[in-house]
Design a protein around this motif. Sequence first.
Motif, PDB file in Angstrom:
ATOM      1  N   ALA A 174       0.648  -1.426   0.243  1.00 42.35           N
ATOM      2  CA  ALA A 174      -0.032  -0.168  -0.215  1.00 42.35           C
ATOM      3  C   ALA A 174       0.871   1.031   0.150  1.00 42.35           C
ATOM      4  N   PHE A 175       2.221   1.016   0.339  1.00 43.58           N
ATOM      5  CA  PHE A 175       3.002   2.347   0.118  1.00 43.58           C
ATOM      6  C   PHE A 175       2.826   3.615  -1.128  1.00 43.58           C
ATOM      7  N   LEU A 176       2.748   3.186  -2.189  1.00 40.28           N
ATOM      8  CA  LEU A 176       3.344   3.814  -3.765  1.00 40.28           C
ATOM      9  C   LEU A 176       1.998   4.201  -3.729  1.00 40.28           C
ATOM     10  N   THR A 177       0.974   3.921  -3.226  1.00 38.43           N
ATOM     11  CA  THR A 177      -0.675   4.356  -3.441  1.00 38.43           C
ATOM     12  C   THR A 177      -0.850   5.718  -3.455  1.00 38.43           C
ATOM     13  N   ALA A 178      -1.542   6.447  -4.455  1.00 40.31           N
ATOM     14  CA  ALA A 178      -2.074   7.681  -4.065  1.00 40.31           C
ATOM     15  C   ALA A 178      -2.287   7.622  -3.356  1.00 40.31           C
ATOM     16  N   ASP A 179      -3.456   6.999  -2.220  1.00 38.82           N
ATOM     17  CA  ASP A 179      -3.825   7.200  -1.683  1.00 38.82           C
ATOM     18  C   ASP A 179      -2.949   7.786  -0.231  1.00 38.82           C
ATOM     19  N   ASN A 180      -2.237   7.017   0.318  1.00 38.14           N
ATOM     20  CA  ASN A 180      -1.092   6.604   1.142  1.00 38.14           C
ATOM     21  C   ASN A 180      -0.072   7.979   1.001  1.00 38.14           C
ATOM     22  N   LEU A 181       0.028   8.157  -0.023  1.00 36.10           N
ATOM     23  CA  LEU A 181       1.118   9.412   0.144  1.00 36.10           C
ATOM     24  C   LEU A 181       0.807  10.496  -0.402  1.00 36.10           C
ATOM     25  N   LEU A 182      -0.947  10.972  -0.606  1.00 35.75           N
ATOM     26  CA  LEU A 182      -1.542  11.791  -0.155  1.00 35.75           C
ATOM     27  C   LEU A 182      -1.633  12.159   2.090  1.00 35.75           C
ATOM     28  N   ASN A 183      -2.289  10.542   1.871  1.00 35.42           N
ATOM     29  CA  ASN A 183      -1.189  10.519   3.432  1.00 35.42           C
ATOM     30  C   ASN A 183      -0.708  11.236   4.001  1.00 35.42           C
ATOM     31  N   ILE A 184       0.571  10.691   3.506  1.00 35.20           N
ATOM     32  CA  ILE A 184       1.716  11.030   4.575  1.00 35.20           C
ATOM     33  C   ILE A 184       2.034  12.501   3.889  1.00 35.20           C
TER      34      ILE A 184
END
Length: 335
Positions: free
Chosen positions: A49-59
């Motif tokens: 899940a790390f490189l998903t758009a949702d996770n990157l925006l969450n970071i």
Amino acid sequence: MTAPLHAAAASTRLRPRTVKDRFLANGGVGSIAVFFAAVVILFSLTTDAFLTADNLLNILRQSAPLLVVATAMTLVITTGGIDLSVGSVLALTGALSAILIRAGVPWPASVALMLACGGLVGALQGFFIAYEGIPAFIVTLAGLSVIRGAALLVTGGYSIPISSSIGFVDIGRAWVFGLPLPALIAAAVLAVGFVAFNETPFGRYVTGIGANAEAVRRAGVDTRRITLLVYALSGGLSALAGVVLAARLGSGSSNAGQGFELDVIAAVVLGGTSLFGGRGTMVGTVLGALTVAVIGNGLILAHLSPFLTPIVTGSIILVAVWMNFRIFRGANRRR
């Protein structure tokens, strides 16, 4: 024979700087850039899940308070000081903003009052540091305790909820052009900080104070006023981070920001700013803050025990700082 030798020597001295030369000259930023890329690759390969758009925006959204305060901490540490109270100021202003909104104060006025409150707290600490000569570590360590205690006192140790129908929560939850508003706030603060630090006399004075405060004072600069202003900015931006966090969570809590000051200091030092003062970099601070945020996020996605997370995080940070100080700066000295 002599002329060609001199020509060759001159040619060697004046040769264009290679990519390697530039990398070594900016060893602090270079080392954290390499380390950041390595961490991103590691978590990309070990988690789905790390490189998903949702996770990157969450970071980006979750790292916004860290980026905001790290901007000010770069100035503080560059002067040769430190501010251990930023987590406590974040908690106090977040809690007070919730209390004021519940009391019927319009939320824009609450935000303005919290920014002023944070700036005033920072200026008070800066006064003791700059004008009374008390070490920054002692002053801000006392501030850490006193301000956290004040947050506990006004909240009774409870979280103060904020209604999601109030526009205040949009500060932490809104999206603009597909990006989280907290990330855009952090980007704006970093942009202003970059210009102020690199393109204005104020930034040169901050660096000069850390390198040789007496020389800067003899040049006619009011070093005490500059130092006080730096701590006022630290308090004000900590308050802004507190507002953003309270808006995102929908509550103000006296327990917010526990250990936050250590993450901020780690981010700044990871980025190449010297703990001894006289050298700082906003670009490195951005990379350092994002590295800290990525490590925390990646370890959660890797399903590590929460008890192991601080151990792994601390070990990674120690290795990264070692790389920064020994390998890259050693290479600069050999040149």
